[in-house]
Design a protein around this motif. Structure first.
Motif, PDB file in Angstrom:
ATOM      1  N   GLU A 295       0.836  -1.210   0.000  1.00 15.98           N
ATOM      2  CA  GLU A 295       0.000   0.000   0.000  1.00 15.98           C
ATOM      3  C   GLU A 295       0.860   1.245   0.000  1.00 15.98           C
ATOM      4  OE1 GLU A 295      -2.564  -0.428   3.346  1.00 15.98           O
ATOM      5  OE2 GLU A 295      -3.770  -1.976   2.326  1.00 15.98           O
ATOM      6  N   ARG A 296       1.839   1.246   0.877  1.00 15.92           N
ATOM      7  CA  ARG A 296       2.691   2.423   0.979  1.00 15.92           C
ATOM      8  C   ARG A 296       3.456   2.677  -0.308  1.00 15.92           C
ATOM      9  NH1 ARG A 296       6.474   4.982   5.303  1.00 15.92           N
ATOM     10  NH2 ARG A 296       7.951   4.367   3.691  1.00 15.92           N
ATOM     11  N   TRP A 297       3.941   1.586  -0.866  1.00 19.21           N
ATOM     12  CA  TRP A 297       4.721   1.710  -2.095  1.00 19.21           C
ATOM     13  C   TRP A 297       3.850   2.230  -3.236  1.00 19.21           C
ATOM     14  CZ3 TRP A 297       4.501  -1.184  -6.751  1.00 19.21           C
ATOM     15  CH2 TRP A 297       5.558  -0.930  -7.630  1.00 19.21           C
ATOM     16  N   THR A 298       2.637   1.674  -3.333  1.00 19.12           N
ATOM     17  CA  THR A 298       1.736   2.097  -4.407  1.00 19.12           C
ATOM     18  C   THR A 298       1.439   3.591  -4.288  1.00 19.12           C
ATOM     19  OG1 THR A 298       0.722  -0.044  -4.034  1.00 19.12           O
ATOM     20  CG2 THR A 298      -0.359   1.375  -5.629  1.00 19.12           C
ATOM     21  N   GLU A 299       1.243   4.031  -3.045  1.00 12.42           N
ATOM     22  CA  GLU A 299       0.984   5.452  -2.813  1.00 12.42           C
ATOM     23  C   GLU A 299       2.151   6.315  -3.270  1.00 12.42           C
ATOM     24  OE1 GLU A 299      -0.045   6.494   1.297  1.00 12.42           O
ATOM     25  OE2 GLU A 299      -1.741   5.126   0.948  1.00 12.42           O
ATOM     26  N   THR A 300       3.352   5.894  -2.901  1.00 15.61           N
ATOM     27  CA  THR A 300       4.542   6.669  -3.289  1.00 15.61           C
ATOM     28  C   THR A 300       4.636   6.736  -4.811  1.00 15.61           C
ATOM     29  OG1 THR A 300       5.494   5.162  -1.702  1.00 15.61           O
ATOM     30  CG2 THR A 300       6.838   7.023  -2.322  1.00 15.61           C
ATOM     31  N   CYS A 301       4.355   5.608  -5.464  1.00 18.83           N
ATOM     32  CA  CYS A 301       4.429   5.586  -6.926  1.00 18.83           C
ATOM     33  C   CYS A 301       3.458   6.594  -7.501  1.00 18.83           C
ATOM     34  CB  CYS A 301       4.070   4.213  -7.475  1.00 18.83           C
ATOM     35  SG  CYS A 301       5.306   2.984  -7.116  1.00 18.83           S
ATOM     36  N   ARG A 302       2.230   6.585  -6.931  1.00 18.03           N
ATOM     37  CA  ARG A 302       1.199   7.489  -7.438  1.00 18.03           C
ATOM     38  C   ARG A 302       1.630   8.934  -7.228  1.00 18.03           C
ATOM     39  NH1 ARG A 302      -3.355   5.538  -4.579  1.00 18.03           N
ATOM     40  NH2 ARG A 302      -3.504   3.511  -5.553  1.00 18.03           N
ATOM     41  N   ALA A 303       2.121   9.199  -6.021  1.00 22.73           N
ATOM     42  CA  ALA A 303       2.570  10.567  -5.706  1.00 22.73           C
ATOM     43  C   ALA A 303       3.687  10.972  -6.660  1.00 22.73           C
ATOM     44  CB  ALA A 303       3.039  10.634  -4.266  1.00 22.73           C
ATOM     45  N   GLY A 304       4.591  10.012  -6.921  1.00 20.32           N
ATOM     46  CA  GLY A 304       5.714  10.283  -7.813  1.00 20.32           C
ATOM     47  C   GLY A 304       5.220  10.672  -9.201  1.00 20.32           C
ATOM     48  N   LYS A 305       4.214   9.931  -9.677  1.00 18.01           N
ATOM     49  CA  LYS A 305       3.688  10.195 -11.025  1.00 18.01           C
ATOM     50  C   LYS A 305       2.994  11.548 -11.088  1.00 18.01           C
ATOM     51  CE  LYS A 305       3.118   5.714 -13.153  1.00 18.01           C
ATOM     52  NZ  LYS A 305       2.448   4.616 -12.477  1.00 18.01           N
ATOM     53  N   ALA A 306       2.298  11.860  -9.978  1.00 19.31           N
ATOM     54  CA  ALA A 306       1.511  13.086  -9.961  1.00 19.31           C
ATOM     55  C   ALA A 306       2.404  14.320  -9.999  1.00 19.31           C
ATOM     56  CB  ALA A 306       0.629  13.119  -8.724  1.00 19.31           C
ATOM     57  N   SER A 307       3.529  14.255  -9.287  1.00 16.09           N
ATOM     58  CA  SER A 307       4.364  15.454  -9.180  1.00 16.09           C
ATOM     59  C   SER A 307       5.179  15.720 -10.437  1.00 16.09           C
ATOM     60  CB  SER A 307       5.301  15.335  -7.979  1.00 16.09           C
ATOM     61  OG  SER A 307       6.176  14.259  -8.179  1.00 16.09           O
TER      62      SER A 307
END
Ligand SMILES: Cc1cc2nc3c(=O)[nH]c(=O)nc-3n(C[C@H](O)[C@H](O)[C@H](O)COP(=O)(O)OP(=O)(O)OC[C@H]3O[C@@H](n4cnc5c(N)ncnc54)[C@H](O)[C@@H]3O)c2cc1C
Ligand SMILES: Cc1cc2nc3c(=O)[nH]c(=O)nc-3n(C[C@H](O)[C@H](O)[C@H](O)COP(=O)(O)OP(=O)(O)OC[C@H]3O[C@@H](n4cnc5c(N)ncnc54)[C@H](O)[C@@H]3O)c2cc1C
Ligand code: FES
Lengths: 307, 501
Positions: A295-307
């Motif tokens: 979960e945490r990793w998926t969130e970081t990936c999403r945040a990474g893509k968004a920024s």
């Protein structure tokens, strides 16, 4: 929340110690292939390991510095090129992250191996090599070794459906007979690999050994299929490991009621002796933590893509 | 020379060492014992009587010239003191912290007959720490001799052997299976007893001697001992692969989730940083109520780590009493102060699980002490009808280890009945040019005994290769015991197992 290890600075004025460890040439990935959206192949260069590797052995990889140690079976080795091949299924944080990060030309933080006792490739007349899903990859070196040793090799491989099939031709090359099964019948026999084993047993009454690799539930079913006939059935166990050197006992499995460490006493064991339920329970040891990590990793990936 | 000191003239009190407050330290990984400052060091040095035939030197498994380094410290020649210290022991900051001095040098210190013995370990640590801060290293002139030495395992045994062979002029390569060197120092002993930066600093002293360390190398599997000699051109090989293979008791419920060995717990935490999950990827899944079985050093470390990671309650379950427990008294006291609950004379008989196969409780039985057994300790016998249930959700086994099987599986080396490598007086194995020492020969012992074994094997190797024993340290006060360059140093005859960890 408890304290963190590593916050214990004592020597305030510590000098920079010399680098302790010799700079090794990093383990470089030289090829990658994607078999499906969850299964991928990595080939890395390590000439010494390629020379030493034998069927049935595995490596432990730490993909990046803060990573964990994950065991992966050696699916192929090429002594001339000096490379080792792994086939990996993205099931959790580490394997998903590797799927994203590992490309041709990138490096792995640490790879150690080959580990474990090599499979015993005896002078057998007739063997059945069974690979279930991802298990096709780890059983391949054994099928090849048996063939090269002069055995009559019957290959049985199974997948959920046609789209997940990989290494069919590579495997077939070393088989005298070849059976492919799929859960939905989209390729080969409809049914599990146990149907393939039964078919082989119906046609041959002189099978010396069955080698089955795949998820525990599949290996259990294979062992049950051959139990009545008493055909020796060897399986490769995949408990959770840490060091892989026999030091921690995390990989302990029950074989004929006795405790053994899969990393040094195995990973191959007599399937008729293995307590598969015990193995499957122990694989659930970290379910909560694994979920959290993904979960945490998926969130970081999403945040990474968004920024 | 100053007036001779006597037991009456020296400072009577052993200089106390500052320790972190128990309530505070049980929540952090900083060091428990804070170490002496300069004044404390000098005061404690004054307590040494400078015995001409120093019992402490004989009591030290590596024969450190203890009065020698204390004398230099008193003269304020700290680097000179450090050089004396490191002639015999490459890892003073480590040994000063983890050696069981009470059974070794301090145990035989004559001051201890009337007062508390000189705090030799604390002095050693002070010098070791000072050297790290100042960046000192004791690198002698090394004349390469062309011999190539391979060392298997980077624990204290391997490190000590590597250092001696490098000082003798050999080209030394150390192979380590893990991705970081240090052996148990790294993966076993926790940060609050032995900070990683101390290990880094002292292990890097090996690099200064020209030793190469290759991690991620599982000897036996990547290449065999035989190949090292036949194909890789090593003239001699030392095996220091440690013990490993933790024991379990064989009681029902041991494969429930939540049951693990202390080695696994400590490796996950110390080497893999499971305490920092999910910033680091390795999980631990700490229980709320942890029970540790055993009462050795390993058990104490496991308990204190769990406490620091945030377990609500940590208990020690041991079938004998505190008096028989194998841990250093200091460690048990520290654990007690931190709030570990001790259940002496208690033995587990069954582990109980819940419907998800997680540990929920442990069934124990009370014990009483009966007749002495082989080890001379009184044998614990169960008290009939005394069974009781003990609530716990994590059980850690710290009841010892067996021999690591890998080298035995992959070479023709002769093993003993328990799977440890067989070696002779000089630590030579059944294969010419191959030596072995440390836990893989003796079973679980101590850091300093492993280092002593590494040095002893180095001596044997040098004799085997015909290298003049250049690291021999002449001790003027040792009289006849000095021996010849190939002779066996009398100090090392005191090499005996002191106590099992
Ligand atoms: C000897 C051995 C050989 C292996 N060979 C391969 C291989 O060739 N290819 C491959 O893809 N995988 C292989 N595995 C399994 C692989 O190690 C795990 O899939 C991996 O550790 C999962 O890490 P993760 O962080 O991605 O997933 P996690 O989030 O840690 O786990 C996700 C899921 O995978 C299961 N799992 C966790 N650890 C293991 C494990 N060690 N074995 C099996 N399942 C596990 C968990 O129970 C969980 O359900 C092997 C395991 C062993 C012990
Ligand atoms: C938790 C714990 C606490 C302890 N506390 C103390 C203490 O306070 N004081 C004390 O004196 N003693 C203590 N001890 C005991 C002490 O640490 C050991 O006796 C000592 O470390 C043994 O040293 P060694 O060099 O023989 O082996 P180890 O330190 O075990 O090192 C062996 C090394 O070899 C490597 N290795 C193994 N097989 C191979 C292979 N095939 N190829 C390459 N490398 C390999 C291992 O990964 C390891 O790094 C403690 C032990 C433990 C477990
Ligand atoms: S993985 Fe640690 S003993 Fe097998």
């Amino acid at each position: 929340m408890g304290a963190k290890s590593g916050d214990g600075a004592v020597l305030s004025k510590t000098i920079d110690p010399l680098p302790m460890v010799d700079e090794e040439p990093a383990v470089e990935i030289v090829a990658r292939e994607d078999f499906s959206d969850v299964t991928y192949l990595l080939e890395f260069r390590h000439p010494m390991m390629a020379k030493a590797a034998k069927p049935g052995q595995f490596v432990i990889v730490i993909p990046r510095e803060h990573g964990e140690r994950i065991p992966l079976t050696i699916a192929d080795f090429d002594r001339d090129k000096g490379t080792i091949t792994l086939v990996i299924q993205a099931v959790g944080k580490t394997t998903k992250e590797m799927q994203q990060a590992c490309r041709t030309g990138t490096t792995l933080f640490s790879v150690v191996g080959p580990m474990g006792e090599p499979s015993h490739i005896g002078d057998l007349g007739k063997v059945v090599c069974v690979g279930g899903g991802l298990g096709v990859a780890p059983v391949f070196p054994q099928a090849r070794a048996f063939k090269e040793n002069g055995a009559y090799v019957i290959g049985v491989i199974g997948f959920r459906n046609k789209d997940l099939v990989f290494w069919e031709d590579k495997f077939r090359k070393y088989c005298d007979e070849f059976i492919i099964c799929s859960d939905d019948g989209s390729v080969g026999i409809k049914g599990l690999v146990t149907e393939g084993i039964k078919a082989a047993m119906d046609n041959h009454d002189d099978i010396d050994e069955v080698i089955a690799i795949g998820p525990p539930i599949m290996m259990k079913a294979c062992a049950e299929t051959t139990r009545p006939s008493g055909i020796k059935t060897s399986v490769s166990l995949n408990p959770i490991m840490v060091d892989g050197t026999g030091m921690c006992g995390g990989c302990r499995v029950k074989i004929g009621g006795k405790m053994q460490f899969a990393c040094v006493d195995g990973p191959d064991f007599d399937g008729h002796q293995v307590d598969f339920d015990d193995l499957m329970n122990r694989l659930k040891r970290f379910t909560e933590d694994e979920k959290l990590a993904v979960e945490r990793w998926t969130e970081t990936c999403r945040a990474g893509k968004a920024s | 020379m100053a007036k001779k000191k006597t037991i009456r003239t020296i400072p009577q009190e052993r200089t106390p060492i500052a320790v972190q407050d128990p309530g505070e330290r049980a929540k952090n990984f900083s060091e428990v014992a804070l170490g002496y400052g300069l004044d404390e060091t000098l005061n404690e040095c004054e307590r040494c009587l400078m015995c001409p035939e120093a019992a402490c030197v004989a009591g030290c498994p590596v024969g450190i010239d203890i009065p020698g380094f204390i004398a230099k410290t008193i003269e304020k020649d700290y680097q000179g003191a450090y050089d004396i210290l490191t002639d015999a022991n490459l890892l003073p900051a480590i040994c000063g912290r983890v050696c069981p001095q009470e059974d070794q040098c301090e145990g035989v210190c004559p001051v201890g007959d009337t007062l508390e013995p000189v705090a030799i370990g604390r002095l050693e640590r002070w010098l070791g720490d000072l050297a790290i801060k100042e960046g000192w290293s004791n690198v002698p002139y090394i004349e390469p001799n062309g011999f190539r030495i391979g060392i298997v395992g980077s624990g204290p045994a391997g490190i000590a052997c590597a250092a001696d062979m490098a000082k003798a002029g050999c080209d030394v390569t150390v192979y380590e299976a893990f991705h970081k060197p240090g052996g148990v120092l790294r993966y076993g002993i926790p940060e609050f007893r032995l900070p990683n930066e101390v290990i880094d600093a002292e292990v890097s002293a090996l690099a200064r001697l020209g030793v190469k360390i290759k991690c991620n190398t599982l000897v036996g599997r990547l290449f065999t001992i035989e190949q090292m000699l036949d194909e890789m051109d090593f003239d001699a090989v030392f095996i220091g692969t440690g013990a490993g293979y933790p024991s379990f008791m064989g009681i029902p419920g041991e494969s429930l989730n939540g049951v693990l060995s202390a080695n696994e717990l400590l490796t996950r935490c110390n080497l893999m940083h499971a305490g920092e999950f999910p910033d680091y990827d390795t999980p631990l899944h700490l229980g709320r109520q942890v029970a540790v079985i055993g009462a050795g050093n390993t058990a104490m470390d496991a308990m204190r780590v769990c406490l620091r990671l945030g377990a609500e309650k940590v208990s020690c379950v041991y079938r004998r009493t505190k008096a028989e427990s194998p841990a250093r008294a200091e460690e048990t006291d520290h654990a007690e102060e931190e709030g570990i609950e001790f259940h002496w004379l208690t033995a587990p008989v069954e582990i109980l699980g819940d419907e998800d196969n997680n540990v929920r409780a442990m069934k124990c039985v009370r014990m009483e002490l009966g007749e002495p057994d082989d080890s001379g300790r009184r044998r614990p016998v169960p008290i009939e009808g005394s069974e009781f249930e003990f609530e716990t959700d994590m059980i850690v086994y710290a009841i010892g280890t067996n021999a690591n099987p890998i080298i035995g599986q992959t070479s023709k080396l002769k093993l003993n009945a328990w799977g440890y490598i067989e070696s002779d007086e000089d630590l030579a194995t059944s294969m010419a040019g191959v030596y072995a020492g440390g836990d893989i020969v003796t079973g679980g012992a101590t850091v300093i005994l492993a280092m002593g074994a590494g040095r002893k094997a180095a001596k044997g190797m040098k004799a085997y290769l015909g290298i003049r024993d250049s690291d021999f340290v002449y001790l003027p006060d040792q009289g006849k015991s000095s021996g010849g360059p190939f002779g066996f140093d009398v100090r090392e005859k005191t090499f005996s197992r002191v106590r099992l960890a």
